[in-house]
Motif scaffolding. Structure first.
Motif, mmCIF file in Angstrom:
data_model
loop_
_atom_site.group_PDB
_atom_site.id
_atom_site.type_symbol
_atom_site.label_atom_id
_atom_site.label_comp_id
_atom_site.label_asym_id
_atom_site.label_seq_id
_atom_site.Cartn_x
_atom_site.Cartn_y
_atom_site.Cartn_z
ATOM 1 N N ILE A 116 -7.425 -9.067 -0.839
ATOM 2 C CA ILE A 116 -6.996 -9.044 0.562
ATOM 3 C C ILE A 116 -7.527 -7.752 1.180
ATOM 4 O O ILE A 116 -7.159 -6.656 0.750
ATOM 5 N N GLY A 117 -8.394 -7.888 2.183
ATOM 6 C CA GLY A 117 -9.074 -6.716 2.752
ATOM 7 C C GLY A 117 -10.437 -6.609 2.097
ATOM 8 O O GLY A 117 -10.530 -6.516 0.868
ATOM 9 N N GLY A 162 -12.893 -4.307 2.800
ATOM 10 C CA GLY A 162 -13.562 -3.034 3.127
ATOM 11 C C GLY A 162 -14.224 -2.400 1.913
ATOM 12 O O GLY A 162 -14.629 -3.099 0.969
ATOM 13 N N PRO A 202 -16.189 -8.085 9.031
ATOM 14 C CA PRO A 202 -15.968 -7.379 7.761
ATOM 15 C C PRO A 202 -16.351 -8.202 6.538
ATOM 16 O O PRO A 202 -16.799 -7.648 5.537
ATOM 17 N N ILE A 237 1.061 -3.044 8.285
ATOM 18 C CA ILE A 237 0.034 -4.039 7.924
ATOM 19 C C ILE A 237 0.296 -4.565 6.508
ATOM 20 O O ILE A 237 0.288 -5.770 6.257
ATOM 21 N N THR A 261 -3.059 0.806 -2.524
ATOM 22 C CA THR A 261 -2.615 1.968 -1.745
ATOM 23 C C THR A 261 -2.824 3.312 -2.446
ATOM 24 O O THR A 261 -2.536 3.458 -3.626
HETATM 25 N N1 NAD Z 1 -11.584 4.531 0.364
HETATM 26 C C1 NAD Z 1 -11.119 5.093 -0.757
HETATM 27 O O1 NAD Z 1 -11.722 6.030 -1.314
HETATM 28 C C2 NAD Z 1 -9.873 4.550 -1.411
HETATM 29 C C3 NAD Z 1 -9.629 4.865 -2.769
HETATM 30 C C4 NAD Z 1 -8.507 4.317 -3.392
HETATM 31 C C5 NAD Z 1 -7.633 3.507 -2.684
HETATM 32 N N2 NAD Z 1 -7.877 3.249 -1.363
HETATM 33 C C6 NAD Z 1 -6.919 2.362 -0.656
HETATM 34 O O2 NAD Z 1 -7.510 1.075 -0.536
HETATM 35 C C7 NAD Z 1 -7.058 0.441 0.671
HETATM 36 C C8 NAD Z 1 -8.247 0.030 1.507
HETATM 37 O O3 NAD Z 1 -9.017 1.174 1.798
HETATM 38 P P1 NAD Z 1 -10.552 1.038 2.275
HETATM 39 O O4 NAD Z 1 -11.130 2.398 2.133
HETATM 40 O O5 NAD Z 1 -11.203 -0.117 1.620
HETATM 41 O O6 NAD Z 1 -10.353 0.716 3.829
HETATM 42 P P2 NAD Z 1 -11.364 -0.048 4.795
HETATM 43 O O7 NAD Z 1 -10.992 0.377 6.177
HETATM 44 O O8 NAD Z 1 -12.772 0.119 4.333
HETATM 45 O O9 NAD Z 1 -10.970 -1.583 4.588
HETATM 46 C C9 NAD Z 1 -9.784 -2.153 5.049
HETATM 47 C C10 NAD Z 1 -10.073 -3.602 5.373
HETATM 48 O O10 NAD Z 1 -8.847 -4.235 5.709
HETATM 49 C C11 NAD Z 1 -9.115 -5.148 6.762
HETATM 50 N N3 NAD Z 1 -7.878 -5.497 7.448
HETATM 51 C C12 NAD Z 1 -7.391 -5.058 8.647
HETATM 52 N N4 NAD Z 1 -6.220 -5.658 8.903
HETATM 53 C C13 NAD Z 1 -5.964 -6.493 7.873
HETATM 54 C C14 NAD Z 1 -4.921 -7.388 7.563
HETATM 55 N N5 NAD Z 1 -3.903 -7.570 8.392
HETATM 56 N N6 NAD Z 1 -4.993 -8.091 6.421
HETATM 57 C C15 NAD Z 1 -6.019 -7.920 5.568
HETATM 58 N N7 NAD Z 1 -7.044 -7.084 5.792
HETATM 59 C C16 NAD Z 1 -7.021 -6.378 6.938
HETATM 60 C C17 NAD Z 1 -10.126 -4.443 7.633
HETATM 61 O O11 NAD Z 1 -10.829 -5.373 8.457
HETATM 62 C C18 NAD Z 1 -11.012 -3.784 6.581
HETATM 63 O O12 NAD Z 1 -12.092 -4.624 6.216
HETATM 64 C C19 NAD Z 1 -6.120 1.443 1.351
HETATM 65 O O13 NAD Z 1 -4.803 1.147 0.999
HETATM 66 C C20 NAD Z 1 -6.570 2.774 0.747
HETATM 67 O O14 NAD Z 1 -5.540 3.741 0.733
HETATM 68 C C21 NAD Z 1 -8.967 3.733 -0.721
#
Ligand code: NAD
Length: 321
Positions: free
Chosen positions: A12-13, A15, A41, A100, A122
């Protein structure tokens, strides 16, 4: 739920983290469906998955057939129902906001069996809070990866107040099965393990630089060519065990107890990152880049390539690839 019952995974998500997780699951043989809120995305995720797999193909970690199969195992959807309905393990990697993540929890619960495991990526939110309004909070765990999850083995598994031991164990077994190195935190703890360790180190190096002991470049050099090299091979406590000779870790920590008291008193104790630090860090790192050999890369893209090439070699030696 037990690990043998997991046949399909949902992300889910889509990114940075979601697309990297999907790469990992697919490479380990699991069909994976990625959900995001829009086509844009998902299109980026598709490119990311393809380039992650192409990199591993280029490095000889997977062959052409394995690469093609892994790519075919990943599907993409804007319907959360389609993504989760027949998944037994769900990795949630949506934006880092309670509202969210809670809305995603509600959606997931509409379409899944009560024992489907839901792991949140998270970085700092509490599972108790994310699953606060869940009908089945016992199946929610934290599964915090290190970026990029398809390469870095660590996953910190965290529990909320109502998480069941079975769910924790199932997540642990599943992550282990897909080649990760999971650790379970026995208590909900801000920052988990690895980020707390990083921040403790960061406070001290910020302080050393801001009080004029050394430069940004000196810190990067001191860690990289000193303890950092050992840390990529052995954990810090095992390293100390070797330093203690016949007395092992016990001997070493007993020996340094007295002298370390003086250092510990002298070290940084502040709890607010000094306001001038971001500028000092930026200026220092730009200077460091001027001295960096061109063959090791100067631009972020070149340095990432340099890092990932070396990471692959280290992971191979740890038998993680
Ligand atoms: N980036 C890092 O280095 C990292 C490392 C470890 C953990 N995390 C955690 O991983 C999670 C995602 O981080 P990321 O860096 O991939 O963020 P990101 O912004 O790259 O990706 C988030 C994605 O979620 C999507 N999104 C928005 N609303 C949504 C919804 N209602 N339902 C589902 N998806 C939705 C967005 O369109 C986006 O594609 C966060 O909880 C973050 O804390 C990030």
């Amino acid at each position: 739920m037990n690990v043998a019952q997991i046949k399909k995974v949902a992300c889910i998500g889509a990114g940075v983290i979601g697309s990297s997780w999907a790469t990992n699951f697919a490479l380990r043989g699991y069909p994976v469906c990625i959900y995001d809120i829009g086509q844009d995305p998902l299109a980026v995720a598709k490119k990311n998955v393809a380039s992650n797999i192409a990199f591993l193909l280029d490095k000889g970690i997977v062959n052409k057939e394995e690469a093609a199969k892994a790519e075919q195992r990943v599907s993409y959807t804007t319907s959360i129902e389609e993504a989760v309905k027949d998944a037994q393990f769900i990795q949630e990697s949506g934006p880092e906001r309670y509202e969210i993540k809670r809305s995603v929890v509600v959606e997931i619960e509409k379409y899944t069996a009560p024992d489907t495991i839901v792991a949140s990526s998270t970085s700092g939110l509490l599972i108790t809070e994310i699953a606060k309004f869940a009908e089945h909070p016992e199946r929610f765990v934290g599964g915090h990866p290190y970026n990029p999850p398809h390469l870095i083995p660590l996953v910190e598994i965290t529990k909320g107040e109502k998480t069941s031991t079975e769910a924790l164990q199932c997540a642990y077994n599943f992550y282990e099965k897909i080649g990760k190195e999971p650790v379970i935190l026995n208590k909900e703890t801000l920052g988990f393990i690895a980020n707390r360790l990083q921040l403790a180190l960061a406070r001290e190096f910020m302080d050393l630089i801001l009080t004029g002991v050394c430069t940004v470049e000196d810190i990067d050099k001191a860690l990289l060519f000193g303890p950092g090299l050992r840390m990529a091979i052995l954990g810090p406590i095992l390293t100390m065990h070797l330093g203690g000779g016949a007395g092992g870790a016990k001997g070493l920590y007993t020996m340094i107890r007295e002298s370390s008291q003086m250092w510990l008193k002298d070290m940084a104790h502040w709890t607010d990152i000094p306001l001038e630090w971001p500028d000092v860090a930026q200026e220092g790192v730009l200077k460091e880049l001027e001295n960096r050999p061109a063959e090791f890369g100067k631009t972020p893209e070149e340095i990432i390539k340099f890092r990932d090439n070396m990471l692959i070699e280290i992971l191979k030696m740890h038998k993680k690839l």
